[in-house]
Design a protein around this motif. Sequence first.
Motif, PDB file in Angstrom:
ATOM      1  N   TYR A  42       0.822  -1.212   0.000  1.00  0.00           N
ATOM      2  CA  TYR A  42       0.000   0.000   0.000  1.00  0.00           C
ATOM      3  C   TYR A  42       0.858   1.265   0.000  1.00  0.00           C
ATOM      4  O   TYR A  42       0.580   2.218  -0.733  1.00  0.00           O
ATOM      5  CB  TYR A  42      -0.946   0.019   1.206  1.00  0.00           C
ATOM      6  CG  TYR A  42      -1.816   1.256   1.197  1.00  0.00           C
ATOM      7  CD1 TYR A  42      -2.845   1.395   0.275  1.00  0.00           C
ATOM      8  CD2 TYR A  42      -1.577   2.303   2.079  1.00  0.00           C
ATOM      9  CE1 TYR A  42      -3.623   2.538   0.227  1.00  0.00           C
ATOM     10  CE2 TYR A  42      -2.355   3.453   2.052  1.00  0.00           C
ATOM     11  CZ  TYR A  42      -3.369   3.557   1.123  1.00  0.00           C
ATOM     12  OH  TYR A  42      -4.123   4.696   1.071  1.00  0.00           O
ATOM     13  N   TYR A  45       2.280   1.675  -3.405  1.00  0.00           N
ATOM     14  CA  TYR A  45       1.236   2.135  -4.322  1.00  0.00           C
ATOM     15  C   TYR A  45       0.949   3.621  -4.108  1.00  0.00           C
ATOM     16  O   TYR A  45       0.828   4.398  -5.061  1.00  0.00           O
ATOM     17  CB  TYR A  45      -0.040   1.326  -4.102  1.00  0.00           C
ATOM     18  CG  TYR A  45      -1.220   1.829  -4.916  1.00  0.00           C
ATOM     19  CD1 TYR A  45      -1.289   1.592  -6.284  1.00  0.00           C
ATOM     20  CD2 TYR A  45      -2.247   2.556  -4.315  1.00  0.00           C
ATOM     21  CE1 TYR A  45      -2.352   2.062  -7.043  1.00  0.00           C
ATOM     22  CE2 TYR A  45      -3.312   3.027  -5.063  1.00  0.00           C
ATOM     23  CZ  TYR A  45      -3.360   2.777  -6.428  1.00  0.00           C
ATOM     24  OH  TYR A  45      -4.406   3.255  -7.176  1.00  0.00           O
ATOM     25  N   ASN A  46       0.873   4.005  -2.854  1.00  0.00           N
ATOM     26  CA  ASN A  46       0.536   5.387  -2.526  1.00  0.00           C
ATOM     27  C   ASN A  46       1.596   6.365  -3.012  1.00  0.00           C
ATOM     28  O   ASN A  46       1.285   7.520  -3.313  1.00  0.00           O
ATOM     29  CB  ASN A  46       0.354   5.522  -1.006  1.00  0.00           C
ATOM     30  CG  ASN A  46      -0.472   6.727  -0.635  1.00  0.00           C
ATOM     31  OD1 ASN A  46      -1.430   7.071  -1.317  1.00  0.00           O
ATOM     32  ND2 ASN A  46      -0.099   7.388   0.449  1.00  0.00           N
ATOM     33  N   LEU A 119      -7.825  -2.772  -1.573  1.00  0.00           N
ATOM     34  CA  LEU A 119      -6.617  -2.688  -2.362  1.00  0.00           C
ATOM     35  C   LEU A 119      -6.453  -3.988  -3.136  1.00  0.00           C
ATOM     36  O   LEU A 119      -6.599  -5.070  -2.575  1.00  0.00           O
ATOM     37  CB  LEU A 119      -5.403  -2.464  -1.457  1.00  0.00           C
ATOM     38  CG  LEU A 119      -4.031  -2.417  -2.128  1.00  0.00           C
ATOM     39  CD1 LEU A 119      -3.902  -1.148  -2.971  1.00  0.00           C
ATOM     40  CD2 LEU A 119      -2.925  -2.458  -1.068  1.00  0.00           C
ATOM     41  N   ARG A 153      -7.058   0.855  -6.049  1.00  0.00           N
ATOM     42  CA  ARG A 153      -7.651   1.057  -4.721  1.00  0.00           C
ATOM     43  C   ARG A 153      -9.053   1.610  -4.873  1.00  0.00           C
ATOM     44  O   ARG A 153      -9.291   2.506  -5.690  1.00  0.00           O
ATOM     45  CB  ARG A 153      -6.805   2.032  -3.892  1.00  0.00           C
ATOM     46  CG  ARG A 153      -7.211   2.087  -2.429  1.00  0.00           C
ATOM     47  CD  ARG A 153      -6.596   3.301  -1.718  1.00  0.00           C
ATOM     48  NE  ARG A 153      -7.310   4.531  -2.045  1.00  0.00           N
ATOM     49  CZ  ARG A 153      -7.166   5.671  -1.375  1.00  0.00           C
ATOM     50  NH1 ARG A 153      -6.321   5.742  -0.363  1.00  0.00           N
ATOM     51  NH2 ARG A 153      -7.847   6.754  -1.719  1.00  0.00           N
TER      52      ARG A 153
END
Length: 334
Positions: A42, A45-46, A119, A153
């Motif tokens: 995550y 990805y962020n 996600l 997401r």
Amino acid sequence: MTEIIALAIHDLNRSDAGYSVALSKKLLDVTDTTLRVISTVYELYNSRTSKSHGRFTTADGSPTEGQIRAYVEAKEKDFLGLTGKMMDNLAREAGKKSASVGGHVFFAHFRRDGSDFMLVTVVTDKLSAALTKNHGMEDVEHLDLDGFRFAGRINLTAWADKQDRYLSFLKGKGSISDYFRDFLGCDSAVLERKDTQSLVDALKEFTLTEKMVDTEATAFLSDALDYLGKANKAKEPVDFEAMANRLMPKEPGRLSKFLANTDRQLNEGYVPNASALKALVKVTAKTKMWSVEFTREAIDQSKVVFDKDKKSLTLMDVPDELINQMRAEGMISD
């Protein structure tokens, strides 16, 4: 991540015959390891740039939103069933594009800052080596968490609240991620003026976050206007990494990471809107009795002075043309 609601992992396999799915028979346990893996994915990805943001498509043939709705309305009782159905969608869309080598597909339903998210990411194995106790070496396969190319997401809370944007995915370069967009059922139609306004707001926020002094912030935003203005004239799409390298050549990662944050919902890949870019360096306001427009540079050079006690603005170096016009119309006397 504050709370993990459910985790699942299935496999998307590719062969000469096409794509097939191998479904897990049970959910993943929430352990320190799975929590670390999902948290790492995550965060990666962020921080990635080149994301696209949108909402579920209204076009016929995309089952994802209906599957999500059934899961939520059932009070989240069958995550394994939901993700199994989504895997069928993924295999079907991958087959249309032949864009993926397959891999392990992670699904995570988690809660953070009062909102629920899902996600989804495709992760492959990577071959490496490890030392044995006898100082030998052996092959070891591990998950290539840094190398994933396909991820998305869904902000389930924002979706339930009928907000404009609640779905994002890694767009990457070219059209290679189209199959993942179609699997999610994402409509990411770009509204150039709105997206440019959002980018302008984010760049202004960045100057505050970085605690830039007034003249430094003005120079930064002026450079941004020059860069994005040239992109507008050349009809070139916005690219956060390229812009960060231009605006902050010594530390581009600070800006690209700030803009990439998924919660800001900033799109890339559109030609910036020239009219919206003016707000980078200009301040405008109006009432029923007057309107005013001035640049940040005017404040920096005290050509416009603000009195916070009187809530008033004083304009310096008023041009003779304006003075003569007001005199001719009897607004002021000699």
